[in-house]
Write a protein that holds these residues in place. Structure first.
Motif, PDB file in Angstrom:
ATOM      1  N   LEU A   9      45.789  47.997  42.672  1.00 27.78           N
ATOM      2  CA  LEU A   9      45.878  47.765  41.528  1.00 27.78           C
ATOM      3  C   LEU A   9      47.155  48.588  40.994  1.00 27.78           C
ATOM      4  O   LEU A   9      47.748  49.177  39.397  1.00 27.78           O
ATOM      5  N   LEU A  10      46.807  49.849  40.752  1.00 31.59           N
ATOM      6  CA  LEU A  10      47.345  51.369  40.092  1.00 31.59           C
ATOM      7  C   LEU A  10      47.693  52.201  41.236  1.00 31.59           C
ATOM      8  O   LEU A  10      47.059  52.295  42.207  1.00 31.59           O
ATOM      9  N   ARG A  11      47.476  53.627  41.035  1.00 32.30           N
ATOM     10  CA  ARG A  11      47.574  54.678  41.930  1.00 32.30           C
ATOM     11  C   ARG A  11      47.379  55.735  40.771  1.00 32.30           C
ATOM     12  O   ARG A  11      47.839  56.027  39.296  1.00 32.30           O
ATOM     13  N   LEU A  12      46.286  56.127  41.238  1.00 31.70           N
ATOM     14  CA  LEU A  12      46.008  57.230  40.260  1.00 31.70           C
ATOM     15  C   LEU A  12      46.523  59.046  40.692  1.00 31.70           C
ATOM     16  O   LEU A  12      46.887  59.453  42.211  1.00 31.70           O
ATOM     17  N   GLY A  13      47.201  59.404  39.512  1.00 28.35           N
ATOM     18  CA  GLY A  13      47.360  61.019  39.669  1.00 28.35           C
ATOM     19  C   GLY A  13      46.942  62.127  38.198  1.00 28.35           C
ATOM     20  O   GLY A  13      46.096  61.767  38.286  1.00 28.35           O
ATOM     21  N   ARG A  14      47.091  63.120  38.675  1.00 28.33           N
ATOM     22  CA  ARG A  14      46.696  64.056  37.201  1.00 28.33           C
ATOM     23  C   ARG A  14      46.901  64.094  35.960  1.00 28.33           C
ATOM     24  O   ARG A  14      48.323  64.198  35.779  1.00 28.33           O
ATOM     25  N   LEU A  28      43.509  49.599  30.107  1.00 28.95           N
ATOM     26  CA  LEU A  28      44.450  50.391  31.103  1.00 28.95           C
ATOM     27  C   LEU A  28      45.551  48.171  29.854  1.00 28.95           C
ATOM     28  O   LEU A  28      46.796  49.209  30.150  1.00 28.95           O
ATOM     29  N   THR A  29      45.373  47.702  30.380  1.00 26.74           N
ATOM     30  CA  THR A  29      46.328  46.398  29.791  1.00 26.74           C
ATOM     31  C   THR A  29      46.366  47.087  28.146  1.00 26.74           C
ATOM     32  O   THR A  29      47.913  46.123  28.035  1.00 26.74           O
ATOM     33  N   ARG A  72      47.774  41.624  38.556  1.00 32.19           N
ATOM     34  CA  ARG A  72      46.066  40.951  38.813  1.00 32.19           C
ATOM     35  C   ARG A  72      45.547  42.125  37.775  1.00 32.19           C
ATOM     36  O   ARG A  72      44.376  41.987  37.967  1.00 32.19           O
ATOM     37  N   LEU A  73      45.791  43.335  37.224  1.00 30.96           N
ATOM     38  CA  LEU A  73      45.446  44.111  36.451  1.00 30.96           C
ATOM     39  C   LEU A  73      44.619  43.072  35.222  1.00 30.96           C
ATOM     40  O   LEU A  73      43.257  43.163  34.548  1.00 30.96           O
ATOM     41  N   VAL A 128      32.046  46.794  32.476  1.00 33.94           N
ATOM     42  CA  VAL A 128      32.101  48.005  32.923  1.00 33.94           C
ATOM     43  C   VAL A 128      33.237  48.019  33.232  1.00 33.94           C
ATOM     44  O   VAL A 128      35.165  48.563  33.068  1.00 33.94           O
ATOM     45  N   ALA A 129      34.411  47.259  34.530  1.00 39.36           N
ATOM     46  CA  ALA A 129      35.461  47.370  34.824  1.00 39.36           C
ATOM     47  C   ALA A 129      35.629  46.216  35.086  1.00 39.36           C
ATOM     48  O   ALA A 129      37.484  46.929  34.625  1.00 39.36           O
ATOM     49  N   GLN A 130      35.927  44.987  34.071  1.00 39.66           N
ATOM     50  CA  GLN A 130      36.750  45.324  33.019  1.00 39.66           C
ATOM     51  C   GLN A 130      37.496  45.613  31.977  1.00 39.66           C
ATOM     52  O   GLN A 130      37.885  45.201  31.266  1.00 39.66           O
ATOM     53  N   ARG A 131      35.877  45.664  30.871  1.00 42.57           N
ATOM     54  CA  ARG A 131      36.746  47.031  30.007  1.00 42.57           C
ATOM     55  C   ARG A 131      37.854  48.298  30.575  1.00 42.57           C
ATOM     56  O   ARG A 131      38.968  48.586  29.699  1.00 42.57           O
ATOM     57  N   VAL A 132      37.605  48.601  31.500  1.00 39.53           N
ATOM     58  CA  VAL A 132      38.595  49.271  31.812  1.00 39.53           C
ATOM     59  C   VAL A 132      39.807  48.979  32.272  1.00 39.53           C
ATOM     60  O   VAL A 132      40.759  49.806  31.646  1.00 39.53           O
TER      61      VAL A 132
END
Length: 239
Positions: free
Chosen positions: A218-223, A166-167, A233-234, A158-162
């Motif tokens: 690797l990333l930053r989350l927002g609304r 995103l990539t 790295r992603l 699942v982590a690889q699919r996410v």
């Protein structure tokens, strides 16, 4: 009608087709003929453009926004078969070898499409060797993408699919315009629920993976928005 008004009307009709790759070298007259046959239609984010319950043989040309094409299994699980970005085509068009039987098309964002009938596709697109060759190339790439998605759903975590999703979305973004600059880091406008649907997992699991990636820098989350901080790295995390 004045010349200025006529020019404005023509520009409005051809706006939907501007910057669409398959029409890159058409004359103004050719663009006008296609634009007249392919009126624009808008869809709100989350709205269904196509479903098995509403079959229609039309070709969509996506001008603005993103569209997800997906299938639903008997037990209710959804498999995303394609993410359509601006400037390309999709739809139920047996004439082109495209089959969307059992498929849905959903607008991920507020979207603008041009809609063309089967007869006009044959009359205006397939009779032009330049356009027909480009359509064939697009469909070939889409088939390869589908095969990769099916492989990912079986062999990737699942982590690889996410990370893969995103990539893919980051890569599909149009280049920045001098008139509309973007930040140094690419941003993806998706909720966790939308991303989970694209990656084939639950919202809760997707959120857990995103938080882990955020903690690792690797990333930053927002609304409703995800900012990719480290694309390399992603990609590595995608496997």
């Amino acid at each position: 009608m004045t010349d200025a008004a006529s020019d404005a009307d023509a520009a409005e009709r051809t706006w939907c087709l501007a910057e669409v790759d398959i029409f890159c070298d058409l004359s103004e007259q050719e663009m006008e003929a296609i634009a007249t046959a392919a009126p624009m239609k808008t869809y709100n984010a989350g709205e269904i453009l196509y479903s098995p319950a509403q079959p229609s043989e039309v070709l969509f040309i996506l001008k603005r926004g993103r569209v997800r094409v997906f299938r639903v299994s008997a037990d209710g699980r959804a498999l995303t078969t394609a993410i359509i970005s601006p400037g390309t085509i999709f739809g139920e068009m047996v004439l082109l070898g495209q089959h969307m039987y059992g498929n849905y098309a959903e607008a991920l964002d507020d979207s603008v499409v041009c809609v063309m009938s089967r007869a006009d596709v044959h009359r205006l697109l397939l009779t032009d060797a330049r356009i027909a060759a480009r359509i064939t190339a697009i469909l070939g790439r889409r088939l390869a993408d589908l095969e990769q998605r099916l492989s990912d759903s079986v062999f990737k975590t699942v982590a690889q699919r996410v990370a893969t999703t995103l990539t893919t979305l980051t890569t599909a973004q149009p280049p920045a315009s001098p008139l509309r600059p973007v930040g140094r880091h690419p941003q993806i406008a998706l909720t966790h629920e939308q991303l989970a649907a694209l990656a084939g997992t639950s919202r809760e699991t997707c959120t857990k993976v995103l938080r882990d990636y955020a903690e690792r820098g690797l990333l930053r989350l927002g609304r409703g928005r995800i900012t990719v901080l480290d694309t390399e790295r992603l990609k590595d995390a995608a496997g």
